[in-house]
Design an enzyme around this catalytic site. Structure first.
Site: not given
Length: 196
Positions: A13, A88, A127, A139, A150
């Site tokens: 996104k 959300r 990643r 991250r 998540r």
């Protein structure tokens, strides 16, 4: 053009939102960025948010909704905006409908990036490996366990928005597993059709 990008974490996104920002000259509204900006600017809502965050608590829907409402009234949102990571929940989706209706504007479309969860976990691992190899910090979200948590959270709270927007005739789907340029092209087609 007012649109929402939907999809689980890691669906792309943020990447697609940046491309839309560059192409259409409309801002990407991320709740995290908006919260930080409101706190820094010392707005009334920003002060409320800061007090909650300083106490180590999660910012309520009411505060997040107020920050989004404050943000969409800014001049750069006149031509439209992209909501990324908001709404959300169904409560937030209702709030978006109400705040847009109050301003006499409507949501143009909701684009869901449809992805394969197992492949997403692979994307996240890659990643993290790429960041390490480039000597960049990894991250916190790029830890597979954190990511899977998540993902569960997304399916529990955010996935119901798919049905919500489908029922309103706003939902369009794009294959989020395609290459980045192919996803961009598919989103472009959806937006062109929505503009007719």
């Amino acid at each position: 053009m007012r649109l929402i990008l939907l999809g689980p974490p890691g669906a792309g996104k943020g990447t697609q939102a940046q491309r839309l920002v560059e192409k259409h000259g409309i801002p990407q509204l991320s709740t995290g960025d908006m919260l930080r900006a409101a706190v820094q600017a010392g707005t009334e809502v920003g002060k409320r948010a800061k007090a909650v965050m300083d106490a180590g608590e999660l910012v309520s829907d009411a505060i997040v909704n107020a920050i989004v409402a404050e943000r969409i009234d800014q001049a750069d949102c006149g031509k439209g905006f992209i909501l990324d990571g908001y709404p959300r929940t169904l409560v937030q989706a209702d709030a978006v409908e109400a705040m847009l209706a109050e301003r006499g504007i409507a949501l143009d479309t909701v684009i869901e990036l449809v992805v394969d969860d197992k492949a997403l976990v692979g994307r996240i691992v890659k990643r993290a490996e790429d960041a390490k190899a480039a000597g960049q910090p990894v991250r916190k979200d790029d830890n597979p366990e954190v990511f899977e948590e998540r993902l569960r959270e997304y399916y529990k709270k955010t996935a119901p928005l798919i049905g919500y927007y489908y029922a309103k005739g706003k939902l369009k789907t794009v294959d989020g597993m395609a290459g980045i340029d192919a996803v961009t092209a598919a989103i472009g087609k959806v937006l062109a059709a929505a503009a007719k």
